[in-house]
Motif scaffolding. Structure first.
Motif, mmCIF file in Angstrom:
data_model
loop_
_atom_site.group_PDB
_atom_site.id
_atom_site.type_symbol
_atom_site.label_atom_id
_atom_site.label_comp_id
_atom_site.label_asym_id
_atom_site.label_seq_id
_atom_site.Cartn_x
_atom_site.Cartn_y
_atom_site.Cartn_z
ATOM 1 N N LEU A 173 -1.942 16.566 -60.411
ATOM 2 C CA LEU A 173 -2.256 17.991 -60.511
ATOM 3 C C LEU A 173 -1.720 18.605 -61.808
ATOM 4 C CD1 LEU A 173 -1.834 19.313 -56.860
ATOM 5 C CD2 LEU A 173 -3.914 18.643 -58.053
ATOM 6 N N VAL A 174 -0.668 18.011 -62.380
ATOM 7 C CA VAL A 174 -0.148 18.510 -63.653
ATOM 8 C C VAL A 174 -1.212 18.372 -64.741
ATOM 9 C CG1 VAL A 174 1.493 17.949 -65.509
ATOM 10 C CG2 VAL A 174 2.301 18.207 -63.181
ATOM 11 N N ASN A 175 -2.028 17.323 -64.632
ATOM 12 C CA ASN A 175 -3.057 17.078 -65.642
ATOM 13 C C ASN A 175 -4.250 18.026 -65.530
ATOM 14 O OD1 ASN A 175 -1.567 14.957 -66.684
ATOM 15 N ND2 ASN A 175 -2.556 13.460 -65.359
ATOM 16 N N ILE A 176 -4.356 18.741 -64.425
ATOM 17 C CA ILE A 176 -5.452 19.702 -64.264
ATOM 18 C C ILE A 176 -4.969 21.034 -64.807
ATOM 19 C CG2 ILE A 176 -6.928 20.904 -62.618
ATOM 20 C CD1 ILE A 176 -6.677 18.470 -60.787
ATOM 21 N N ARG A 177 -5.592 21.464 -65.886
ATOM 22 C CA ARG A 177 -5.083 22.674 -66.537
ATOM 23 C C ARG A 177 -5.450 23.916 -65.746
ATOM 24 N NH1 ARG A 177 -7.654 25.649 -70.841
ATOM 25 N NH2 ARG A 177 -9.892 25.384 -70.798
ATOM 26 N N PRO A 186 1.975 21.460 -72.957
ATOM 27 C CA PRO A 186 2.018 20.180 -73.675
ATOM 28 C C PRO A 186 1.468 19.020 -72.840
ATOM 29 C CG PRO A 186 4.074 21.355 -73.993
ATOM 30 C CD PRO A 186 3.289 22.126 -72.973
ATOM 31 N N SER A 187 1.566 19.124 -71.528
ATOM 32 C CA SER A 187 1.080 18.027 -70.677
ATOM 33 C C SER A 187 -0.437 17.858 -70.756
ATOM 34 C CB SER A 187 1.497 18.258 -69.225
ATOM 35 O OG SER A 187 0.929 19.437 -68.728
ATOM 36 N N MET A 188 -1.148 18.876 -71.262
ATOM 37 C CA MET A 188 -2.605 18.760 -71.422
ATOM 38 C C MET A 188 -2.970 17.655 -72.398
ATOM 39 S SD MET A 188 -3.602 22.693 -71.890
ATOM 40 C CE MET A 188 -4.163 23.676 -70.545
ATOM 41 N N LEU A 189 -2.043 17.330 -73.277
ATOM 42 C CA LEU A 189 -2.299 16.308 -74.290
ATOM 43 C C LEU A 189 -1.659 14.971 -73.909
ATOM 44 C CD1 LEU A 189 -1.730 18.473 -77.497
ATOM 45 C CD2 LEU A 189 -3.870 17.970 -76.334
ATOM 46 N N VAL A 244 5.292 18.406 -79.599
ATOM 47 C CA VAL A 244 4.222 19.213 -79.017
ATOM 48 C C VAL A 244 4.857 20.368 -78.260
ATOM 49 C CG1 VAL A 244 2.230 19.205 -77.478
ATOM 50 C CG2 VAL A 244 2.815 17.145 -78.750
ATOM 51 N N ASN A 245 4.475 21.604 -78.618
ATOM 52 C CA ASN A 245 4.996 22.752 -77.878
ATOM 53 C C ASN A 245 3.948 23.853 -77.779
ATOM 54 O OD1 ASN A 245 5.144 24.304 -80.258
ATOM 55 N ND2 ASN A 245 7.131 23.405 -80.741
ATOM 56 N N THR A 246 4.268 24.876 -77.028
ATOM 57 C CA THR A 246 3.342 25.993 -76.825
ATOM 58 C C THR A 246 4.016 27.289 -77.236
ATOM 59 O OG1 THR A 246 4.097 26.076 -74.545
ATOM 60 C CG2 THR A 246 2.044 24.931 -74.939
ATOM 61 N N PRO A 247 3.667 27.806 -78.427
ATOM 62 C CA PRO A 247 4.268 29.064 -78.878
ATOM 63 C C PRO A 247 3.857 30.260 -78.009
ATOM 64 C CG PRO A 247 2.699 28.223 -80.508
ATOM 65 C CD PRO A 247 2.795 27.208 -79.421
ATOM 66 N N ASP A 248 2.668 30.181 -77.398
ATOM 67 C CA ASP A 248 2.242 31.227 -76.467
ATOM 68 C C ASP A 248 1.327 30.595 -75.423
ATOM 69 O OD1 ASP A 248 -0.609 31.401 -77.283
ATOM 70 O OD2 ASP A 248 0.212 32.167 -79.167
ATOM 71 N N GLY A 249 0.837 31.376 -74.490
ATOM 72 C CA GLY A 249 0.051 30.855 -73.384
ATOM 73 C C GLY A 249 -1.314 30.315 -73.745
#
Length: 184
Positions: free
Chosen positions: A27-31, A37-40, A60-65
């Motif tokens: 389920l983590v892989n389902i965006r 970062p787990s999307m990649l 790999v990081n997410t600066p915003d949503g």
């Protein structure tokens, strides 16, 4: 005899817990609309001739949503990272600014959300099937034990209670993920 019974119960509980944790990983892989970062996680990059997970060649990081930023440890890896993202076929269009690779995550459409919810439901059903198979295996092992019929019935009831408990946990995990997916 007591050891065999304990072994059957413990191994069944462990197998059911594995089905639950596998579901959580799937389920983590389902965006669910926001960048993560787990999307990649499935992206492989050609690193000096070897296919290597993206997380091992870049930060790999997410600066915003809505944005994923990929900062490679070697600038020469930027074209390989872009190529890896395209080959992973996850529906993202990477852009680079010479320093890093940036992915803008598009917002999900209502139709796509429903598809993702269906996908999550299918994963939950797979986990339930796994738990039920574990119950069946345990019940078969119990039938082979050399104990009284009453003892066998009690063990089967214990296994059924464990099954019900795990199915309920799977339902909760799915409901949480569905809510996350469907929330705009």
């Amino acid at each position: 005899m007591e050891e065999e019974i304990k072994f059957i119960i413990d191994s069944t509980k462990e197998a059911m817990n594995k089905a639950l944790s596998h579901l959580e990983k799937q389920l983590v892989n389902i965006r669910a609309g926001k960048a993560s970062p787990s999307m990649l996680g499935s992206v492989m990059v050609n690193y000096y001739g070897n296919p290597t997970p993206l997380s091992q060649v870049a930060n790999v990081n997410t600066p915003d949503g809505m944005t994923i930023s990929i900062q490679p440890w070697e600038k020469g890896m930027i074209p390989e990272i872009e190529k890896g993202i395209h080959q992973a076929n996850i529906g993202f269009n990477p852009m680079n600014n010479g320093e890093s690779v940036i992915i803008n995550v598009p917002p999900l459409t209502e139709e796509r959300r429903k598809d993702l919810a269906k996908q999550a439901k299918a994963e939950a059903e797979e986990a339930k099937i796994g738990v039920r198979n574990d119950r069946k295996n345990a019940n078969n092992d119990i039938k082979d034990l050399d104990v009284s019929e009453d003892m066998k019935k009690n063990l089967e009831i214990d296994i059924q209670n464990m099954t019900d408990e795990h199915i309920q946990k799977i339902e909760l995990v799915y409901a949480k993920k569905e809510k996350e997916i469907m929330t705009v």
